[in-house]
Scaffold this motif. Structure first.
Motif, short mmCIF file in Angstrom:
data_model
loop_
_atom_site.label_atom_id
_atom_site.label_comp_id
_atom_site.label_asym_id
_atom_site.label_seq_id
_atom_site.Cartn_x
_atom_site.Cartn_y
_atom_site.Cartn_z
N LEU A 86 34.64 45.31 32.74
CA LEU A 86 33.77 44.18 33.34
C LEU A 86 35.05 43.19 33.76
CD1 LEU A 86 30.89 43.79 30.70
CD2 LEU A 86 30.72 44.14 33.32
N ASP A 87 35.90 43.05 33.14
CA ASP A 87 37.18 42.04 33.69
C ASP A 87 37.73 42.43 34.66
OD1 ASP A 87 36.37 40.70 31.02
OD2 ASP A 87 38.27 41.36 30.07
N ALA A 88 37.90 43.97 34.71
CA ALA A 88 38.68 44.39 35.95
C ALA A 88 37.56 44.05 37.31
CB ALA A 88 38.82 45.70 35.85
N ILE A 89 36.31 44.38 37.07
CA ILE A 89 35.35 44.14 38.18
C ILE A 89 35.18 42.48 38.61
CG2 ILE A 89 32.93 44.29 38.69
CD1 ILE A 89 32.52 46.67 37.16
N ASN A 90 35.31 41.89 37.75
CA ASN A 90 35.12 40.20 37.86
C ASN A 90 36.38 39.90 38.60
OD1 ASN A 90 32.74 39.70 36.80
ND2 ASN A 90 33.49 39.57 34.55
N GLU A 91 37.61 40.47 38.28
CA GLU A 91 38.78 40.04 38.73
C GLU A 91 39.00 40.72 40.09
OE1 GLU A 91 43.26 41.41 38.46
OE2 GLU A 91 42.34 41.13 36.47
N LYS A 92 38.34 41.85 40.44
CA LYS A 92 38.26 42.39 41.92
C LYS A 92 37.16 41.46 42.88
CE LYS A 92 37.48 46.44 44.66
NZ LYS A 92 37.54 47.93 44.64
N LEU A 93 36.12 41.09 42.09
CA LEU A 93 35.21 40.22 42.66
C LEU A 93 35.97 38.79 43.19
CD1 LEU A 93 31.69 41.02 40.97
CD2 LEU A 93 32.56 41.50 43.21
#
Length: 130
Positions: A86-93
């Motif tokens: 989730l952290d990686a996805i949020n960072e990518k977003l």
């Protein structure tokens, strides 16, 4: 059939007590002792089986507890991995939000002289084709 009936006789009922039985059949005590011995062996065997079952049950409970601990550890690891994902996805977003499309006017405001020349040449080509 009662043991007293198996003593034999002429069918007459007589007053029979235990001492009479023992006098007529002295093997009865031996037979009873033998049966008692067999029963005691069977009781010991049942005790052994019960002890074995208790031991197996205890072992299975220990194994089950180990599985529960492992399952708990796996659940915790999965939660950590889910959080990392989730952290990686949020960072990518968040990075994608930085790279949003902008208007043509905004692009022209940041145009360098080289880009200007290139744009003008492309516009000139388009006019010739029309």
């Amino acid at each position: 059939m009662c043991i007293r009936d198996s003593l034999g006789g002429d069918g007459e009922e007589e007053d029979v007590d235990d001492t009479t039985i023992l006098k007529k059949r002295p093997n009865n005590i031996t037979l009873l002792n033998s049966l008692f011995g067999v029963m005691m062996r069977k009781i010991r065997q049942l005790d052994d089986v019960g002890g074995s079952l208790r031991q197996q049950s205890s072992h299975q409970v220990g194994t089950l507890r180990n599985f529960e601990h492992e399952a708990h550890d796996i659940r915790q690891r999965n939660r950590r991995l889910e959080q990392q994902l989730l952290d990686a996805i949020n960072e990518k977003l968040a990075l994608q939000n930085l790279l949003q499309a902008v208007s043509y006017t905004h692009l022209r405001a940041h145009e360098t002289p080289e880009h200007l020349v290139c744009r003008l040449l492309l516009e000139k080509k388009k006019k010739k084709k029309k």
